[in-house]
Design a protein around this motif. Sequence first.
Motif, PDB file in Angstrom:
ATOM      1  N   MET A   1     114.413  12.826 -66.316  1.00  0.00           N
ATOM      2  CA  MET A   1     115.404  12.253 -66.709  1.00  0.00           C
ATOM      3  C   MET A   1     116.555  12.772 -65.718  1.00  0.00           C
ATOM      4  SD  MET A   1     117.583  12.115 -70.377  1.00  0.00           S
ATOM      5  CE  MET A   1     118.150  13.753 -70.876  1.00  0.00           C
ATOM      6  N   ALA A   2     117.147  12.199 -65.154  1.00  0.00           N
ATOM      7  CA  ALA A   2     118.396  12.343 -64.484  1.00  0.00           C
ATOM      8  C   ALA A   2     119.751  11.913 -65.010  1.00  0.00           C
ATOM      9  CB  ALA A   2     118.130  11.952 -62.928  1.00  0.00           C
ATOM     10  N   ARG A   3     120.649  13.038 -64.910  1.00  0.00           N
ATOM     11  CA  ARG A   3     121.978  12.640 -65.303  1.00  0.00           C
ATOM     12  C   ARG A   3     122.987  13.504 -64.247  1.00  0.00           C
ATOM     13  NH1 ARG A   3     122.380  14.049 -71.571  1.00  0.00           N
ATOM     14  NH2 ARG A   3     123.608  15.818 -70.462  1.00  0.00           N
ATOM     15  N   SER A   4     124.123  12.888 -64.241  1.00  0.00           N
ATOM     16  CA  SER A   4     125.214  13.566 -63.516  1.00  0.00           C
ATOM     17  C   SER A   4     126.383  14.237 -64.474  1.00  0.00           C
ATOM     18  CB  SER A   4     125.708  12.792 -62.231  1.00  0.00           C
ATOM     19  OG  SER A   4     124.673  12.554 -61.417  1.00  0.00           O
ATOM     20  N   SER A   5     126.664  15.301 -64.229  1.00  0.00           N
ATOM     21  CA  SER A   5     127.770  15.849 -64.810  1.00  0.00           C
ATOM     22  C   SER A   5     129.164  15.284 -64.528  1.00  0.00           C
ATOM     23  CB  SER A   5     127.810  17.341 -64.960  1.00  0.00           C
ATOM     24  OG  SER A   5     128.374  17.713 -63.820  1.00  0.00           O
ATOM     25  N   PRO A   6     130.200  15.379 -65.204  1.00  0.00           N
ATOM     26  CA  PRO A   6     131.633  14.760 -64.771  1.00  0.00           C
ATOM     27  C   PRO A   6     131.775  15.567 -63.411  1.00  0.00           C
ATOM     28  CG  PRO A   6     131.703  15.482 -67.138  1.00  0.00           C
ATOM     29  CD  PRO A   6     130.201  15.938 -66.654  1.00  0.00           C
ATOM     30  N   ARG A   7     131.373  16.670 -63.046  1.00  0.00           N
ATOM     31  CA  ARG A   7     131.909  17.294 -61.973  1.00  0.00           C
ATOM     32  C   ARG A   7     130.973  17.064 -60.921  1.00  0.00           C
ATOM     33  NH1 ARG A   7     132.118  23.126 -65.141  1.00  0.00           N
ATOM     34  NH2 ARG A   7     129.915  22.604 -65.485  1.00  0.00           N
ATOM     35  N   GLY A   8     130.083  15.999 -61.056  1.00  0.00           N
ATOM     36  CA  GLY A   8     129.208  15.783 -60.025  1.00  0.00           C
ATOM     37  C   GLY A   8     127.918  16.782 -59.663  1.00  0.00           C
ATOM     38  N   GLU A   9     127.525  17.554 -60.794  1.00  0.00           N
ATOM     39  CA  GLU A   9     126.502  18.401 -60.579  1.00  0.00           C
ATOM     40  C   GLU A   9     125.045  17.621 -60.765  1.00  0.00           C
ATOM     41  OE1 GLU A   9     127.403  20.955 -63.868  1.00  0.00           O
ATOM     42  OE2 GLU A   9     128.607  22.536 -62.348  1.00  0.00           O
ATOM     43  N   ASP A  10     123.986  17.587 -60.420  1.00  0.00           N
ATOM     44  CA  ASP A  10     122.902  16.990 -60.533  1.00  0.00           C
ATOM     45  C   ASP A  10     121.932  17.882 -61.130  1.00  0.00           C
ATOM     46  OD1 ASP A  10     120.125  15.723 -60.324  1.00  0.00           O
ATOM     47  OD2 ASP A  10     120.249  16.071 -58.212  1.00  0.00           O
ATOM     48  N   TRP A  11     121.657  17.121 -62.804  1.00  0.00           N
ATOM     49  CA  TRP A  11     120.837  17.902 -63.772  1.00  0.00           C
ATOM     50  C   TRP A  11     119.718  17.259 -63.569  1.00  0.00           C
ATOM     51  CZ3 TRP A  11     125.032  17.171 -68.092  1.00  0.00           C
ATOM     52  CH2 TRP A  11     125.955  18.108 -68.062  1.00  0.00           C
ATOM     53  N   THR A  12     119.035  16.968 -62.370  1.00  0.00           N
ATOM     54  CA  THR A  12     117.667  16.376 -62.425  1.00  0.00           C
ATOM     55  C   THR A  12     116.657  17.644 -62.746  1.00  0.00           C
ATOM     56  OG1 THR A  12     118.265  14.725 -60.975  1.00  0.00           O
ATOM     57  CG2 THR A  12     116.010  15.152 -61.088  1.00  0.00           C
ATOM     58  N   ALA A  13     115.440  17.371 -63.418  1.00  0.00           N
ATOM     59  CA  ALA A  13     114.641  18.092 -63.457  1.00  0.00           C
ATOM     60  C   ALA A  13     113.384  17.617 -63.015  1.00  0.00           C
ATOM     61  CB  ALA A  13     114.391  18.576 -65.117  1.00  0.00           C
ATOM     62  N   PHE A  14     112.480  18.414 -62.144  1.00  0.00           N
ATOM     63  CA  PHE A  14     111.336  17.961 -61.429  1.00  0.00           C
ATOM     64  C   PHE A  14     110.204  18.711 -62.101  1.00  0.00           C
ATOM     65  CE2 PHE A  14     114.414  17.020 -58.399  1.00  0.00           C
ATOM     66  CZ  PHE A  14     114.419  16.011 -57.955  1.00  0.00           C
ATOM     67  N   LEU A  15     109.232  17.828 -62.574  1.00  0.00           N
ATOM     68  CA  LEU A  15     108.004  18.519 -63.104  1.00  0.00           C
ATOM     69  C   LEU A  15     106.613  18.159 -62.445  1.00  0.00           C
ATOM     70  CD1 LEU A  15     108.502  17.820 -66.841  1.00  0.00           C
ATOM     71  CD2 LEU A  15     109.082  19.839 -65.529  1.00  0.00           C
ATOM     72  N   TRP A  16     105.860  19.167 -61.902  1.00  0.00           N
ATOM     73  CA  TRP A  16     104.564  18.831 -61.369  1.00  0.00           C
ATOM     74  C   TRP A  16     103.770  19.518 -61.513  1.00  0.00           C
ATOM     75  CZ3 TRP A  16     108.824  20.857 -58.936  1.00  0.00           C
ATOM     76  CH2 TRP A  16     109.041  22.240 -58.639  1.00  0.00           C
ATOM     77  N   ASP A  17     102.310  19.057 -61.307  1.00  0.00           N
ATOM     78  CA  ASP A  17     101.199  19.895 -61.533  1.00  0.00           C
ATOM     79  C   ASP A  17     100.801  20.566 -60.540  1.00  0.00           C
ATOM     80  OD1 ASP A  17      98.650  20.764 -62.476  1.00  0.00           O
ATOM     81  OD2 ASP A  17      97.981  18.795 -62.933  1.00  0.00           O
TER      82      ASP A  17
END
Length: 60
Positions: A1-17
């Motif tokens: 899931m990728a979302r941006s906060s009102p301040r433009g921060e990137d809250w993307t979480a990357f998961l990998w094996d």
Amino acid sequence: MARSSPRGEDWTAFLWDADTERVASRICDTVHPAITRAEWRQYFPQWTYRPPCGERLGAR
């Protein structure tokens, strides 16, 4: 899931094996066709034919 906060921060979480054997196995199970001897000679002429997934893809 990728979302941006009102301040433009990137809250993307990357998961990998992190298990390289499992990742390699998954890639080899999904890649088709395997690299042929002719393609190997074209792209890797300095090395002996050694397909990354072994000979198992050739049987498909």
